[in-house]
Each structure stands twice: as structure tokens, then as C-alpha cells.
Design an enzyme around this catalytic site. Structure first.
Site, PDB file in Angstrom:
ATOM      1  N   CYS A  71       0.864  -1.188   0.000  1.00 36.06           N
ATOM      2  CA  CYS A  71       0.000   0.000   0.000  1.00 36.06           C
ATOM      3  C   CYS A  71       0.902   1.240   0.000  1.00 36.06           C
ATOM      4  O   CYS A  71       2.019   1.184  -0.513  1.00 36.06           O
ATOM      5  CB  CYS A  71      -0.987  -0.019   1.173  1.00 36.06           C
ATOM      6  SG  CYS A  71      -0.239   0.201   2.798  1.00 36.06           S
ATOM      7  N   HIS A  72       0.433   2.337   0.559  1.00 35.84           N
ATOM      8  CA  HIS A  72       1.211   3.575   0.549  1.00 35.84           C
ATOM      9  C   HIS A  72       2.369   3.519   1.545  1.00 35.84           C
ATOM     10  O   HIS A  72       3.521   3.743   1.187  1.00 35.84           O
ATOM     11  CB  HIS A  72       0.289   4.760   0.840  1.00 35.84           C
ATOM     12  CG  HIS A  72       0.959   6.089   0.688  1.00 35.84           C
ATOM     13  ND1 HIS A  72       0.439   7.222   1.228  1.00 35.84           N
ATOM     14  CD2 HIS A  72       2.097   6.466   0.058  1.00 35.84           C
ATOM     15  CE1 HIS A  72       1.229   8.258   0.941  1.00 35.84           C
ATOM     16  NE2 HIS A  72       2.240   7.805   0.224  1.00 35.84           N
TER      17      HIS A  72
END
Length: 113
Positions: A71-72
């Protein structure tokens, strides 16, 4: 148990799980995030399913194949990795630091946001 690996450790993790099938990197970011920064598949299948859509799309994932979640920054991917592990996925990893760390450790051409 969910392994925590950095982006630079991904190749070694991929090699260690290869005998269990072609590994999948599961990017759980939203479409607008993918438009900002994305990775290229290299030694793995890249599958993009936003975190909120994982439960209804779970059948698209094979529990016998290794899955590394991205993810981020690593928070959402850790939640998804734990979710998968609790549902019988046996070779699951979280890519700690997410795409942000990927940019810093692996490919500086990937924008940070």
C-alpha cells in the site's frame, strides 16, 4: 504469521517462496493512488485490488500462492495481509513502508506522494 519485508528484501522473499507457486504482489491502494505511483511486475504477478474490495473479491486470490501486500506506507497492506493469513493463506508478507519505501529503496523514479 505475516512476514514483514522491506521493498529491497522482496527479491529474497520471492525466491524463498517460489516453490509454492508464482508469487503475487497485491497492491491494495485506491485507483487514484495507482495513477500517481505504481510498480512494475518483476518475478511476480501484480494484482491491484483496493483494500475495501478484498472481501468480496477474495475468490480471485489463490490461498496456496504466496502473496506480498503493498500500500502507501504499509498500514493497509498489513491489515489485508493479516486478513488473508486468518483465511488460510499460508505464505503472506507485508511490504513494510509501502510504495513510499519502494521509491526510496528500489526505484527513485516512482513518485512519492
Amino acid at each position: 504469521m505475516v512476514a514483514q519485508i522491506s521493498p529491497s528484501q522482496l527479491p529474497a522473499w520471492l525466491a524463498s517462496v517460489q516453490q509454492h507457486g508464482q508469487p503475487v504482489v497485491l497492491d491494495v491502494r485506491e485507483p487514484h493512488e495507482l495513477a500517481l505511483a505504481s510498480i512494475q511486475a518483476d518475478g511476480f504477478e501484480l494484482l491491484c485490488i483496493p483494500m475495501g474490495l478484498i472481501p468480496p473479491r477474495l475468490s480471485e486470490l489463490d490461498p496456496s500462492r504466496p502473496v506480498a501486500c503493498l500500500c502507501h506506507h504499509g498500514g493497509r497492506s498489513m491489515q489485508v495481509a493479516s486478513f488473508l493469513s486468518a483465511r488460510g493463506f499460508t505464505h503472506v508478507a507485508n511490504i513494510a513502508g509501502g510504495i513510499n519505501a519502494w521509491s526510496a529503496e528500489v526505484d527513485a523514479r516512482i513518485p512519492r506522494y
